[in-house]
Design an enzyme around this catalytic site. Sequence first.
Site, PDB file in Angstrom:
ATOM      1  CD1 TRP A  83      -2.294  -1.911   0.149  1.00 36.50           C
ATOM      2  CD2 TRP A  83      -3.339  -0.883   1.851  1.00 36.50           C
ATOM      3  NE1 TRP A  83      -3.516  -2.513   0.324  1.00 36.50           N
ATOM      4  CE2 TRP A  83      -4.177  -1.908   1.360  1.00 36.50           C
ATOM      5  CE3 TRP A  83      -3.786  -0.109   2.933  1.00 36.50           C
ATOM      6  CZ2 TRP A  83      -5.445  -2.176   1.909  1.00 36.50           C
ATOM      7  CZ3 TRP A  83      -5.040  -0.379   3.481  1.00 36.50           C
ATOM      8  CH2 TRP A  83      -5.861  -1.403   2.960  1.00 36.50           C
ATOM      9  CE  LYS A  84       4.725   1.144  -4.241  1.00 38.30           C
ATOM     10  NZ  LYS A  84       5.371   1.581  -5.482  1.00 38.30           N
TER      11      LYS A  84
ATOM     12  CD  GLU B 259       8.149   3.438  -4.137  1.00 38.78           C
ATOM     13  OE1 GLU B 259       7.522   3.194  -3.090  1.00 38.78           O
ATOM     14  OE2 GLU B 259       7.671   3.240  -5.287  1.00 38.78           O
TER      15      GLU B 259
ATOM     16  N   GLY C  89       1.616  -2.684  -6.241  1.00 40.53           N
ATOM     17  CA  GLY C  89       1.457  -1.388  -5.588  1.00 40.53           C
ATOM     18  C   GLY C  89       0.052  -0.849  -5.790  1.00 40.53           C
ATOM     19  N   GLY C  90      -0.094   0.069  -6.718  1.00 41.55           N
ATOM     20  CA  GLY C  90      -1.349   0.788  -6.936  1.00 41.55           C
ATOM     21  C   GLY C  90      -2.588  -0.095  -7.026  1.00 41.55           C
TER      22      GLY C  90
ATOM     23  CG  HIS D 136       9.897  -0.757  -2.435  1.00 39.61           C
ATOM     24  ND1 HIS D 136       9.938   0.400  -3.185  1.00 39.61           N
ATOM     25  CD2 HIS D 136       8.906  -1.514  -2.968  1.00 39.61           C
ATOM     26  CE1 HIS D 136       9.006   0.342  -4.120  1.00 39.61           C
ATOM     27  NE2 HIS D 136       8.366  -0.809  -4.015  1.00 39.61           N
TER      28      HIS D 136
ATOM     29  CD  GLU E 241       8.545  -4.027  -6.504  1.00 38.36           C
ATOM     30  OE1 GLU E 241       7.327  -4.210  -6.610  1.00 38.36           O
ATOM     31  OE2 GLU E 241       9.044  -3.184  -5.718  1.00 38.36           O
TER      32      GLU E 241
ATOM     33  CB  SER F  73       2.823  -1.197 -14.090  1.00 36.01           C
ATOM     34  OG  SER F  73       3.332   0.095 -13.799  1.00 36.01           O
TER      35      SER F  73
END
Length: 246
Positions: free
Chosen positions: A9-10, A93, A227-228, A91, A161, A206
Amino acid sequence: MRQLVAGNWKMNGLGADLAELEALKPAMPGAACEVAVCPPATLLARAAWIAKGAVALGGQDCHAEAAGAFTGDVSAEMLKDAGAAYVIVGHSERRQYHGETDAQVAAKAQAAWRAGLHAIICIGESEAQRDSGQASEICHRQIEGSVPLEADGANTAIAYEPIWAIGTGKTATCDDIAAMHRHIRGCLVERLGPKSAGIRILYGGSVKPANAAEILALDDVGGALVGGASLKAQDFLAIIAAARKT
Ligand code: 13P
């Protein structure tokens, strides 16, 4: 090997969004794959209350130490205590915005195991690295540096990723994914020997309902890190339903 579909969910999600977690529960007994949701740390304890064991939970990062004067950080033990069974480490990020190094990621994986969590160790190249033909070498180096020698299928999954595919709508082609997963498998065998055979290699970047089935059908794709598309139960359930049945 049962596939693992994990939702990251980040930095998204307030209490009201736990309705999406609740909505996953009825489909879980029929799921062909293992499922995990990694909400922000603030929601983990409430998520555990809602999931009631029907959906496994994970953290998105952990500190390498169990406790101490590290303001703002969360330890693997704390995640476990709040109801997590998994934790994502390394990750892109975290590597990009928090300057995390391979050595720190390896220490976090060991912290995860110390706390009894399954580590999802992330690797992946940037667009510039891919364009200059370095993708394979980057992933090899990240495995050497980020995956401790004690890793095996019971305690670890790898998530490949490619950074350029994260949140961009650009997905790697099936040929690219299959080739990179083959390469990563080779790196794991080289580093860990035969016990690496049980380590699942997840793809992330994605992944969405429209492409999940073709990605999850590829050789040596052991699942997906989403993710999204994990934020809405309907989309995440469609991805879960696309997992391999065997
Ligand atoms: P998206 O699925 O939003 O591209 O994010 C992938 C990811 O970073 C999961 O960890």
